[in-house]
Design a protein around this motif. Structure first.
Motif, PDB file in Angstrom:
ATOM      1  N   ASP A  93       0.830  -1.207   0.000  1.00  0.00           N
ATOM      2  CA  ASP A  93       0.000   0.000   0.000  1.00  0.00           C
ATOM      3  C   ASP A  93       0.860   1.251   0.000  1.00  0.00           C
ATOM      4  N   LYS A  94       1.911   1.255  -0.822  1.00  0.00           N
ATOM      5  CA  LYS A  94       2.808   2.392  -0.936  1.00  0.00           C
ATOM      6  C   LYS A  94       2.598   3.083  -2.279  1.00  0.00           C
ATOM      7  N   GLU A  95       2.733   4.404  -2.280  1.00  0.00           N
ATOM      8  CA  GLU A  95       2.735   5.130  -3.542  1.00  0.00           C
ATOM      9  C   GLU A  95       3.984   4.747  -4.330  1.00  0.00           C
ATOM     10  N   CYS A  96       3.844   4.623  -5.627  1.00  0.00           N
ATOM     11  CA  CYS A  96       5.004   4.244  -6.440  1.00  0.00           C
ATOM     12  C   CYS A  96       4.884   4.868  -7.815  1.00  0.00           C
ATOM     13  N   GLN A  97       6.011   4.994  -8.472  1.00  0.00           N
ATOM     14  CA  GLN A  97       6.073   5.545  -9.820  1.00  0.00           C
ATOM     15  C   GLN A  97       7.233   4.902 -10.559  1.00  0.00           C
ATOM     16  N   THR A  98       7.009   4.502 -11.772  1.00  0.00           N
ATOM     17  CA  THR A  98       8.065   3.921 -12.591  1.00  0.00           C
ATOM     18  C   THR A  98       7.675   4.041 -14.050  1.00  0.00           C
ATOM     19  N   SER A  99       8.641   3.858 -14.919  1.00  0.00           N
ATOM     20  CA  SER A  99       8.393   3.854 -16.359  1.00  0.00           C
ATOM     21  C   SER A  99       8.499   2.436 -16.870  1.00  0.00           C
ATOM     22  N   ILE A 100       7.584   2.050 -17.723  1.00  0.00           N
ATOM     23  CA  ILE A 100       7.497   0.673 -18.173  1.00  0.00           C
ATOM     24  C   ILE A 100       6.993   0.644 -19.609  1.00  0.00           C
ATOM     25  N   VAL A 101       7.407  -0.336 -20.367  1.00  0.00           N
ATOM     26  CA  VAL A 101       6.936  -0.508 -21.738  1.00  0.00           C
ATOM     27  C   VAL A 101       5.576  -1.191 -21.706  1.00  0.00           C
ATOM     28  N   ASN A 102       4.555  -0.510 -22.220  1.00  0.00           N
ATOM     29  CA  ASN A 102       3.209  -1.072 -22.360  1.00  0.00           C
ATOM     30  C   ASN A 102       2.842  -1.171 -23.835  1.00  0.00           C
ATOM     31  N   TYR A 103       1.717  -1.838 -24.116  1.00  0.00           N
ATOM     32  CA  TYR A 103       1.315  -2.101 -25.501  1.00  0.00           C
ATOM     33  C   TYR A 103      -0.140  -1.712 -25.700  1.00  0.00           C
ATOM     34  N   LYS A 104      -0.386  -1.057 -26.828  1.00  0.00           N
ATOM     35  CA  LYS A 104      -1.745  -0.673 -27.185  1.00  0.00           C
ATOM     36  C   LYS A 104      -2.476  -1.859 -27.809  1.00  0.00           C
ATOM     37  N   LYS A 105      -3.762  -1.653 -28.116  1.00  0.00           N
ATOM     38  CA  LYS A 105      -4.561  -2.738 -28.664  1.00  0.00           C
ATOM     39  C   LYS A 105      -4.030  -3.195 -30.015  1.00  0.00           C
ATOM     40  N   ASP A 106      -3.470  -2.248 -30.822  1.00  0.00           N
ATOM     41  CA  ASP A 106      -2.930  -2.617 -32.131  1.00  0.00           C
ATOM     42  C   ASP A 106      -1.547  -3.264 -32.046  1.00  0.00           C
ATOM     43  N   GLY A 107      -1.017  -3.478 -30.834  1.00  0.00           N
ATOM     44  CA  GLY A 107       0.282  -4.130 -30.655  1.00  0.00           C
ATOM     45  C   GLY A 107       1.460  -3.200 -30.614  1.00  0.00           C
ATOM     46  N   SER A 108       1.260  -1.901 -30.841  1.00  0.00           N
ATOM     47  CA  SER A 108       2.375  -0.957 -30.813  1.00  0.00           C
ATOM     48  C   SER A 108       2.780  -0.669 -29.375  1.00  0.00           C
ATOM     49  N   ALA A 109       4.079  -0.497 -29.178  1.00  0.00           N
ATOM     50  CA  ALA A 109       4.609  -0.265 -27.836  1.00  0.00           C
ATOM     51  C   ALA A 109       4.713   1.221 -27.557  1.00  0.00           C
ATOM     52  N   PHE A 110       4.590   1.584 -26.306  1.00  0.00           N
ATOM     53  CA  PHE A 110       4.820   2.956 -25.875  1.00  0.00           C
ATOM     54  C   PHE A 110       5.403   2.923 -24.469  1.00  0.00           C
ATOM     55  N   ILE A 111       6.134   3.968 -24.128  1.00  0.00           N
ATOM     56  CA  ILE A 111       6.755   4.069 -22.811  1.00  0.00           C
ATOM     57  C   ILE A 111       5.782   4.780 -21.887  1.00  0.00           C
ATOM     58  N   ASN A 112       5.344   4.085 -20.864  1.00  0.00           N
ATOM     59  CA  ASN A 112       4.286   4.570 -19.992  1.00  0.00           C
ATOM     60  C   ASN A 112       4.877   4.962 -18.637  1.00  0.00           C
ATOM     61  N   LEU A 113       4.720   6.230 -18.268  1.00  0.00           N
ATOM     62  CA  LEU A 113       5.094   6.672 -16.930  1.00  0.00           C
ATOM     63  C   LEU A 113       3.895   6.426 -16.020  1.00  0.00           C
ATOM     64  N   VAL A 114       3.997   5.398 -15.178  1.00  0.00           N
ATOM     65  CA  VAL A 114       2.878   4.957 -14.350  1.00  0.00           C
ATOM     66  C   VAL A 114       3.086   5.448 -12.924  1.00  0.00           C
ATOM     67  N   THR A 115       2.046   6.057 -12.376  1.00  0.00           N
ATOM     68  CA  THR A 115       2.030   6.467 -10.979  1.00  0.00           C
ATOM     69  C   THR A 115       0.790   5.874 -10.330  1.00  0.00           C
ATOM     70  N   VAL A 116       0.965   5.154  -9.233  1.00  0.00           N
ATOM     71  CA  VAL A 116      -0.148   4.493  -8.548  1.00  0.00           C
ATOM     72  C   VAL A 116      -0.267   5.080  -7.143  1.00  0.00           C
ATOM     73  N   ILE A 117      -1.481   5.516  -6.805  1.00  0.00           N
ATOM     74  CA  ILE A 117      -1.762   6.126  -5.502  1.00  0.00           C
ATOM     75  C   ILE A 117      -2.810   5.280  -4.788  1.00  0.00           C
ATOM     76  N   PRO A 118      -2.498   4.687  -3.631  1.00  0.00           N
ATOM     77  CA  PRO A 118      -3.521   3.968  -2.859  1.00  0.00           C
ATOM     78  C   PRO A 118      -4.495   4.963  -2.225  1.00  0.00           C
ATOM     79  N   VAL A 119      -5.779   4.597  -2.218  1.00  0.00           N
ATOM     80  CA  VAL A 119      -6.822   5.480  -1.699  1.00  0.00           C
ATOM     81  C   VAL A 119      -7.613   4.730  -0.640  1.00  0.00           C
ATOM     82  N   PRO A 120      -7.712   5.262   0.590  1.00  0.00           N
ATOM     83  CA  PRO A 120      -8.519   4.596   1.617  1.00  0.00           C
ATOM     84  C   PRO A 120      -9.992   4.870   1.426  1.00  0.00           C
ATOM     85  N   GLY A 121     -10.821   4.122   2.168  1.00  0.00           N
ATOM     86  CA  GLY A 121     -12.254   4.354   2.122  1.00  0.00           C
ATOM     87  C   GLY A 121     -12.612   5.681   2.751  1.00  0.00           C
ATOM     88  N   GLY A 122     -13.686   6.263   2.271  1.00  0.00           N
ATOM     89  CA  GLY A 122     -14.053   7.587   2.745  1.00  0.00           C
ATOM     90  C   GLY A 122     -14.907   7.592   3.978  1.00  0.00           C
TER      91      GLY A 122
END
Length: 643
Positions: A112-141
């Motif tokens: 449950d830690k915030e994290c950020q990294t760059s990773i190679v992802n793929y679109k539906k047509d199979g083409s690759a792109f470099i994705n800067l991903v940031t994930v933020i955990p969110v608690p219940g309100g």
């Protein structure tokens, strides 16, 4: 006023997205600076309470970025972006993106830690792109999930379409990329090989990003939810006897300044003992687990010097090594990565690793070999230096010649025709009729080859790479000898374990036989059977019951690693001879410079040089061996030149 009956009026899906984004923007103590967040961002929302963490919402920008329509995204795990076609099974190796980047994301999200990294992802047509991903955990309100993480919001940015804007944000610290836990990644999280890597220039972080990256060089403790809830249970914590640390101890703390319960449990129950020493060898901290290794209480060792426990002949080289550890720079040996087969070169200025090997006196009155590994630590802002080490005590082998004679002696090698030399004369070679090595494991099911002698190729056809780390029972042909060999190993290990206890607690005496032999059939590499004598030696030193254990704490010495068992596989029809009956098998001698015979390197034991009671330094004897080997090499060269 709330909507009557709680029905969704304005949202057709009933999903309260604005509340989640508000919790992202107003979260306390953010580790990653996101900047402005609105509905034009590309993001997804994942429900961590459901199986396999499915996506429950995706923004229109996410669908535009990846090419997947909303109905093909909702209900899937985000891993479908990590391969062309989206077919990625849970837990399978990633062949189209960086496995290290995936592991970094997984470990951070489990904790449950915030994290950020760059990773190679793929679109539906199979083409690759470099994705800067940031994930933020969110608690219940609201209650009962007010403080429990129930959602994870993942933001995406295509670095290939917006490189200049993203690089500017990287430079001014708006985006923070943490590569601390996977330092072997390339700047954008690409695999170590691939066509894309050489097309990208590295990014040098400055400002807040560089400072935060340096500050987080040590990754935080990552706990599963089950372990986290267990450590939060006061009843469980009270059930574990944890030694109260002295006020001057240098135990590690979490962000609140309190010792983490998991750290306290590990320091108490580890088979090794963590300790901190000054450059002069004084103990600044010793973990409570030292009582299970050397028999001392931690408070008895704090303030004393490591030289007080070391063998007198090992004090000088030990103190020299501690003094030299204050230097910084690359280690003397480069580390080789097993997975990528690439050389890892230390950064200039990195504290060098510290490896110590010496004989230490236990509270039970006998010496054991202690192996310590660690690194120099410099306290930030103050410059004070200390060495943090992890120590493990080991029993060394004590294989005696009389035990080898009891088992039938040594097998003579055979000289067989090999080939013809350049002049046409036939040549001969020696074929080994036996092989020696060491066994690990405690019983039949865990018995493994720890070392394999080169004679294994002549005896059974296997190479050391074929058997090293493999189960012993894999080459034993029949069930009856498997059970017999398993019994030999189990009884010898039980005796070793019993000998670590004080005499009053050993109970009924166990089988103290040091040699067990069995005639059986072993499987050759070509599929045939070989009729052999399989001999197992308990090659450890017999404990001296006269050693004082009156004042030792309960469990003293039980974490000392016992000596490995030694095996001898000898062909049943091999000609044998008693040790010492031939000059080739007599115990080797060290020659003094005057040509006279010095003290034998091996006397009644094959491993006498490792004896803890030996009155000389192992570093000195190693140097003498090198000198002797050099002299023998010169004599051999002279004899070959005279022929």
């Amino acid at each position: 006023a709330p909507v009557p009956l709680g029905l969704p009026v304005y949202s057709a899906s009933g999903f309260d997205l604005l509340s989640i984004l508000a919790r992202v923007a107003t979260r306390p103590f953010p580790r990653i600076a996101l900047g402005p967040v609105d509905l034009t961002c590309s993001f997804v929302v994942v429900d961590v309470r459901r199986f396999d963490n499915p996506i429950v919402y995706c923004s229109p920008s996410f669908c535009s970025l990846t090419g997947y329509p909303e109905n093909e995204v909702i209900g899937r795990n985000c891993r479908f972006l990590q391969a062309p076609g989206g077919n990625v099974a849970k837990g399978e190796p990633r062949n189209f993106t960086s496995q290290d980047a995936v592991n970094h994301l997984r470990k951070s999200l489990i904790a449950d830690k915030e994290c950020q990294t760059s990773i190679v992802n793929y679109k539906k047509d199979g083409s690759a792109f470099i994705n800067l991903v940031t994930v933020i955990p969110v608690p219940g309100g609201s209650a009962p999930d007010e403080h429990e993480i129930i959602y994870q919001v993942g933001f995406q940015v295509d670095l290939t379409e917006q490189p200049h804007a993203i690089l500017e944000k990287l430079r001014d610290g708006s985006y923070l990329v943490n590569y601390a836990s996977h330092s072997d990644l390339s700047p954008f999280g690409l695999p170590g090989h691939g066509p894309q890597r050489h097309n990208l220039a590295p990014v040098h972080l400055t400002g807040n990003a560089a400072r935060d990256r340096k500050a987080s060089s040590i990754p935080p403790i990552v706990l599963s939810k089950g372990l986290k809830s267990l450590l939060a249970d006061p009843t469980f914590i009270r059930s574990i006897p944890i030694t109260n640390a002295p006020p001057n101890s240098h135990t590690s703390s979490d962000d609140t300044g309190q010792n983490h319960p998991l750290s306290l449990i590990l320091l108490e129950a580890l088979p090794d003992f963590i300790h901190v020493v000054s450059l002069k060898g004084n103990f600044l901290y010793v973990a409570p687990s030292v009582r299970r290794v050397l028999g001392y209480e931690a408070h008895e060792m704090v303030g004393t010097c490591i030289a007080d426990y070391a063998h007198p002949e090992d004090v000088i080289p030990l103190m020299r090594e501690l003094k030299e550890s204050s230097a910084t720079g690359p280690s003397s040996t480069a580390a080789i990565s097993d997975t990528a087969s690439t050389q890892v070169v230390p950064h200039v200025g990195m504290p060098r690793s510290v490896d110590l090997l010496f004989r230490a006196k236990t509270k039970m009155g006998r010496y054991v070999w202690v192996e310590c590994r660690g690194r120099l630590h410099v306290e930030p802002g103050k410059g004070r230096k200390a060495i943090i080490l992890s120590g493990r005590a080991r029993e060394m082998m004590n294989l005696r010649w009389k035990d080898v004679r009891r088992a039938g002696g040594l097998a003579r090698s055979l000289r067989v025709p090999a080939s013809h030399d350049a002049s046409g004369s036939p040549t001969r070679k020696d074929v080994e009729q036996e092989v020696w090595g060491m066994l690990g494991g405690m019983c039949r099911d865990t018995a493994t080859f720890m070392s394999v002698g080169k004679g294994m190729t002549d005896v059974l056809g296997w190479t050391s790479d074929d058997l090293l780390g493999r189960a012993l029972m894999g080459i034993v042909c029949d069930e009856e000898p498997k059970a017999a060999l398993g019994g030999f190993i189990a009884s010898m290990r039980a005796y070793q374990k019993q000998q670590l206890l004080p005499p009053a607690r050993r109970g009924h005496p166990l089988d103290a036989n040091r040699v067990r032999k069995l005639r059986c059939s072993l499987r050759r590499k070509d599929g045939d059977r070989a009729d052999v004598w399989f001999i197992v030696y308990r090659a450890d030193a017999d404990m001296d019951d006269a050693d004082s254990r009156v004042d030792c704490p309960r469990g003293a010495g039980i974490s000392i690693t016992p000596a490995p068992l030694v095996y001898q596989i000898r062909l049943a029809d091999a000609e044998t001879m008693a040790p010492g009956a031939h000059t080739a098998t007599a115990p080797p001698q060290l020659l003094s410079p005057a040509g006279k015979t010095a003290s034998p390197l091996f006397s009644s034991s094959l491993s006498g040089a490792l004896s803890t009671s030996r009155g000389s330094s192992w570093q000195y004897e190693l140097q003498q061996l090198r000198i002797t080997n050099l002299r023998l090499k010169e004599e051999l060269a002279a004899l070959e030149a005279a022929e």
